[in-house]
Design a protein around this motif. Structure first.
Motif, PDB file in Angstrom:
ATOM      1  N   PHE A 298       0.844  -1.589  -0.085  1.00  0.00           N
ATOM      2  CA  PHE A 298       0.128  -0.547   0.143  1.00  0.00           C
ATOM      3  C   PHE A 298       1.058   1.110   0.361  1.00  0.00           C
ATOM      4  CE2 PHE A 298      -3.440  -2.292   0.961  1.00  0.00           C
ATOM      5  CZ  PHE A 298      -4.490  -2.244   0.893  1.00  0.00           C
ATOM      6  N   ILE A 299       2.040   1.115   1.244  1.00  0.00           N
ATOM      7  CA  ILE A 299       3.170   1.970   0.567  1.00  0.00           C
ATOM      8  C   ILE A 299       3.650   2.771  -0.729  1.00  0.00           C
ATOM      9  CG2 ILE A 299       5.018   3.302   1.770  1.00  0.00           C
ATOM     10  CD1 ILE A 299       4.225   1.702   4.240  1.00  0.00           C
ATOM     11  N   LEU A 300       4.191   1.162  -1.484  1.00  0.00           N
ATOM     12  CA  LEU A 300       4.102   1.810  -2.144  1.00  0.00           C
ATOM     13  C   LEU A 300       3.568   2.261  -3.918  1.00  0.00           C
ATOM     14  CD1 LEU A 300       7.055  -1.560  -3.189  1.00  0.00           C
ATOM     15  CD2 LEU A 300       7.474   1.180  -2.754  1.00  0.00           C
ATOM     16  N   PHE A 301       2.132   1.416  -3.620  1.00  0.00           N
ATOM     17  CA  PHE A 301       1.172   1.948  -4.300  1.00  0.00           C
ATOM     18  C   PHE A 301       0.883   3.559  -4.405  1.00  0.00           C
ATOM     19  CE2 PHE A 301      -3.371   2.903  -5.492  1.00  0.00           C
ATOM     20  CZ  PHE A 301      -3.407   2.259  -7.077  1.00  0.00           C
ATOM     21  N   SER A 302       0.791   3.681  -2.980  1.00  0.00           N
ATOM     22  CA  SER A 302       0.470   4.967  -2.918  1.00  0.00           C
ATOM     23  C   SER A 302       1.742   6.372  -3.592  1.00  0.00           C
ATOM     24  CB  SER A 302       0.209   5.638  -1.458  1.00  0.00           C
ATOM     25  OG  SER A 302       0.053   6.579  -0.712  1.00  0.00           O
ATOM     26  N   GLY A 303       2.861   5.885  -3.065  1.00  0.00           N
ATOM     27  CA  GLY A 303       3.295   6.321  -3.710  1.00  0.00           C
ATOM     28  C   GLY A 303       4.077   6.731  -4.953  1.00  0.00           C
ATOM     29  N   GLY A 304       3.793   5.698  -5.667  1.00  0.00           N
ATOM     30  CA  GLY A 304       3.652   5.709  -7.368  1.00  0.00           C
ATOM     31  C   GLY A 304       2.429   6.641  -7.420  1.00  0.00           C
TER      32      GLY A 304
ATOM     33  N   LEU B 269       7.320  -4.643  -7.310  1.00  0.00           N
ATOM     34  CA  LEU B 269       7.463  -3.880  -8.173  1.00  0.00           C
ATOM     35  C   LEU B 269       5.473  -3.248  -9.444  1.00  0.00           C
ATOM     36  CD1 LEU B 269       9.286  -2.536  -9.968  1.00  0.00           C
ATOM     37  CD2 LEU B 269       9.855  -4.807 -12.006  1.00  0.00           C
ATOM     38  N   ALA B 270       5.163  -4.551  -9.477  1.00  0.00           N
ATOM     39  CA  ALA B 270       4.143  -4.379 -10.029  1.00  0.00           C
ATOM     40  C   ALA B 270       2.820  -3.207  -9.393  1.00  0.00           C
ATOM     41  CB  ALA B 270       3.349  -5.819  -9.862  1.00  0.00           C
ATOM     42  N   VAL B 271       2.563  -3.078  -7.942  1.00  0.00           N
ATOM     43  CA  VAL B 271       2.049  -2.123  -7.343  1.00  0.00           C
ATOM     44  C   VAL B 271       2.577  -1.049  -7.335  1.00  0.00           C
ATOM     45  CG1 VAL B 271       0.981  -3.957  -5.815  1.00  0.00           C
ATOM     46  CG2 VAL B 271       3.291  -2.650  -5.285  1.00  0.00           C
ATOM     47  N   TYR B 272       3.783  -0.513  -7.778  1.00  0.00           N
ATOM     48  CA  TYR B 272       4.228   1.036  -7.407  1.00  0.00           C
ATOM     49  C   TYR B 272       4.035   0.939  -8.941  1.00  0.00           C
ATOM     50  CZ  TYR B 272       8.018   4.258  -7.968  1.00  0.00           C
ATOM     51  OH  TYR B 272       8.685   5.675  -7.238  1.00  0.00           O
ATOM     52  N   ILE B 273       4.245  -0.150 -10.386  1.00  0.00           N
ATOM     53  CA  ILE B 273       4.406   0.611 -11.141  1.00  0.00           C
ATOM     54  C   ILE B 273       2.457   0.843 -11.788  1.00  0.00           C
ATOM     55  CG2 ILE B 273       4.253  -0.224 -14.242  1.00  0.00           C
ATOM     56  CD1 ILE B 273       6.796  -1.213 -13.148  1.00  0.00           C
ATOM     57  N   SER B 274       1.870  -0.043 -10.892  1.00  0.00           N
ATOM     58  CA  SER B 274       0.268   0.577 -11.434  1.00  0.00           C
ATOM     59  C   SER B 274       0.238   1.442 -10.789  1.00  0.00           C
ATOM     60  CB  SER B 274      -0.707  -1.034 -11.092  1.00  0.00           C
ATOM     61  OG  SER B 274       0.066  -1.012  -9.982  1.00  0.00           O
ATOM     62  N   GLY B 275       0.680   1.713  -9.654  1.00  0.00           N
ATOM     63  CA  GLY B 275       0.873   3.724  -8.877  1.00  0.00           C
ATOM     64  C   GLY B 275       1.204   4.452 -10.020  1.00  0.00           C
TER      65      GLY B 275
ATOM     66  N   TYR C 188      -1.340  -6.727  -6.237  1.00  0.00           N
ATOM     67  CA  TYR C 188       0.185  -7.612  -5.350  1.00  0.00           C
ATOM     68  C   TYR C 188      -0.189  -8.770  -5.107  1.00  0.00           C
ATOM     69  CZ  TYR C 188       2.309  -9.402  -0.500  1.00  0.00           C
ATOM     70  OH  TYR C 188       3.487  -9.289  -0.545  1.00  0.00           O
ATOM     71  N   SER C 189      -1.602 -10.085  -5.302  1.00  0.00           N
ATOM     72  CA  SER C 189      -1.819 -11.198  -4.936  1.00  0.00           C
ATOM     73  C   SER C 189      -1.916 -11.917  -6.644  1.00  0.00           C
ATOM     74  CB  SER C 189      -2.956 -11.631  -4.346  1.00  0.00           C
ATOM     75  OG  SER C 189      -4.272 -10.671  -4.974  1.00  0.00           O
ATOM     76  N   ALA C 190      -2.187 -11.570  -7.481  1.00  0.00           N
ATOM     77  CA  ALA C 190      -2.307 -12.307  -8.480  1.00  0.00           C
ATOM     78  C   ALA C 190      -1.153 -12.011  -9.378  1.00  0.00           C
ATOM     79  CB  ALA C 190      -3.115 -10.732 -10.054  1.00  0.00           C
TER      80      ALA C 190
END
Length: 495
Positions: free
Chosen positions: A73-79, A251-257, A239-241
């Motif tokens: 969640f922190i990485l996604f918010s940062g993205g 890496l996936a959640v950061y890029i999607s963000g 994240y889970s998928a």
């Protein structure tokens, strides 16, 4: 008293009280420039088994799971809050720091652990992998509370590094753990795993991020409050998928963000604010849990070793990795030195230090407390001196303030119109000009000007001033022209 033995109501009361106390003590962080991470960890330790409340908690596997979800969640918010326009000029520098810099840090620390501390090679590389990533959240907290900024895109560079180096650190840690107990490690398998994790992480981050963006705009929900719920569930889905398919979920959640945050979608501003709040909650819960897990009474036993290890990491390993990773780029020695000093260790290394517990390694407890001691040393030594380092190296700049607007634009007709934020740079030729003289693209309209602590509704005869934040309603494709006009330097019109 053991945490698991407490009744549910008392657990909720204890958790909520610790969160409220953590938020309340942020005032101390603001006043004295102490990283918020240090506040949360300290509260967790005081509430733990060796602290005042004597709450017994030693579930490392639960801590790892909580930390992993929180980090996502922190990485996604940062993205979401990463401005691609600012990141693009320093993209390859950030990637080099987030990959080569991590690998070099891991190597240097591993060699120190093997030849100085006396660890076995596999355990030495495990320790190197665990402490190889940085935590920018603590850095930016110190910079904001000290009312100081960094020039020449250094803030964006550190932000990109922090978002891109956690995934590789996780991958290195899990890969080295896979070698534990193996008499003949398969390097071919390791190389393939690295390639698979990063390629799938990037591809799925791009694809899922785009699909989430399209879905947010296509779905028509009757209740606005469901959009943040949908976005939060999407983070868990990405994240889970990605993890199940074999990619790197962080890496996936950061890029999607990044993909979602750099596009216009329904209720964007309120959703970004919501995710920022979730990221803060995740940080607090994660750091409190980590603080509960540590046993302060065991820290003195690793103090001397911890000091030597921390000094090596901060003074030798990190600077050497940064200088080598940025070789060939247009970065002068002062900037490299500052990037080296700002490489705070934070939540990620402590979370990764819980991974060896899952393998039940005999060295897992020592690794955890050694890493915890190193993080505390980094926060106390580096965190408290960052403003001084920025000033003494002559890299200080005005801190960019985030504007708070009294309304939000919702594109209900799904046209290409978007509401974007622009800053009038200091020294811009636009300063002193009237709005009607700016020669903005057709159909572009300045709807609001944020100046200091006030909002102005502009007219054609409103004059531009240094540092004005403009909220511009503009068709897609006109962003570059507006940015070019505002960033143009030259002879200014006298006010």
């Amino acid at each position: 008293m053991e945490l698991n033995a407490l009744n549910f109501e008392f657990q909720i009361l204890a958790l909520s009280s610790l969160i409220i106390l953590s938020i309340g003590l942020l005032r101390v962080s603001t006043k004295f420039g102490i990283p918020s991470l240090l506040i949360f960890l300290t509260i967790g330790m005081l509430a733990g088994s060796d602290g005042i409340l004597k709450i017994w908690f030693n579930d490392a596997d639960l801590t790892r799971k909580v930390g992993s979800i929180a980090l996502a969640f922190i990485l996604f918010s940062g993205g979401l809050e990463t401005d691609w326009v600012k990141v693009k000029p320093i993209l390859w520098k950030g990637i080099s720091l987030g990959t080569l810099g991590v690998l070099l840090t891991c190597l240097f620390v591993a060699l120190f652990a093997i030849f100085v501390i006396g660890f076995d090679p596999i355990i030495g590389f495990l320790l190197g992998a665990v402490v190889s990533s940085t935590d920018a959240a603590a850095v930016f907290n110190v910079l904001r509370t000290s009312n100081i900024g960094m020039r020449k895109g250094l803030t964006s560079l550190l932000e990109l590094e922090s978002g891109s180096n956690d995934p590789l650190a996780v991958l290195l840690t899990t890969s080295v753990l896979g070698f534990v107990g193996s008499s003949s490690p398969s390097w071919d398998a390791l190389i393939w795993t690295v390639f698979q994790q990063f390629s799938l992480g990037i591809i799925l981050g791009l694809l899922l991020g785009y699909w989430i963006y399209r879905g947010m705009n296509r779905i028509k929900l009757d209740y606005e409050g469901l959009y943040p719920v949908l976005l939060s569930a999407s983070v868990l889905f990405v994240y889970s998928a990605t993890d199940l398919i074999g990619g790197n979920p962080f890496l996936a959640v950061y890029i999607s963000g990044i993909i979602i945050g750099n596009r216009s979608f329904v209720h964007k501003r309120s959703n970004v604010r919501f995710m920022d709040g979730i990221a803060w909650l995740m940080q607090i819960v994660m750091f409190l849990t980590l603080g509960l897990l540590v046993f302060p009474s065991k820290m003195p036993s690793v103090a001397i070793l911890g000091i030597a290890f921390s000094v090596f990491l901060i003074v030798i390993a990190r600077p050497a990795a940064v200088f080598l990773a940025l070789t060939g780029f247009n970065v002068d020695w002062r900037e490299k030195l500052l990037v080296s000093w700002v490489g705070l260790r934070g939540a990620a290394p402590i979370i990764l230090a819980t991974f060896p517990f899952a393998k039940q390694l005999p060295e897992s407890e020592m690794i955890f407390h050694l890493v915890f001691f190193t993080v505390l040393t980094s926060l106390l030594l580096q965190g408290s001196t960052i403003p001084f380092a920025v000033r003494i190296l002559g890299l200080e700049a005005a801190l960019e303030q985030r504007a708070s607007y009294p309304f939000e634009f919702e594109n209900k007709d799904k046209s290409d119109t978007q509401l974007l934020e622009y800053i009038v740079p200091y020294g811009s030729a636009s300063v002193g000009k009237f709005v009607y003289e700016l020669d903005f693209p057709e159909n572009s309209l300045i709807t609001l000007i944020y100046r200091g602590d006030s909002h102005l509704v502009p007219t054609g005869k409103t004059k531009m001033e240094d540092g004005d934040v403009l909220l511009v309603l503009t068709p897609e494709g006109a962003e570059g022209k507006i940015r070019e006009i505002l960033s143009r330097m030259g002879e200014r019109k006298e006010a």
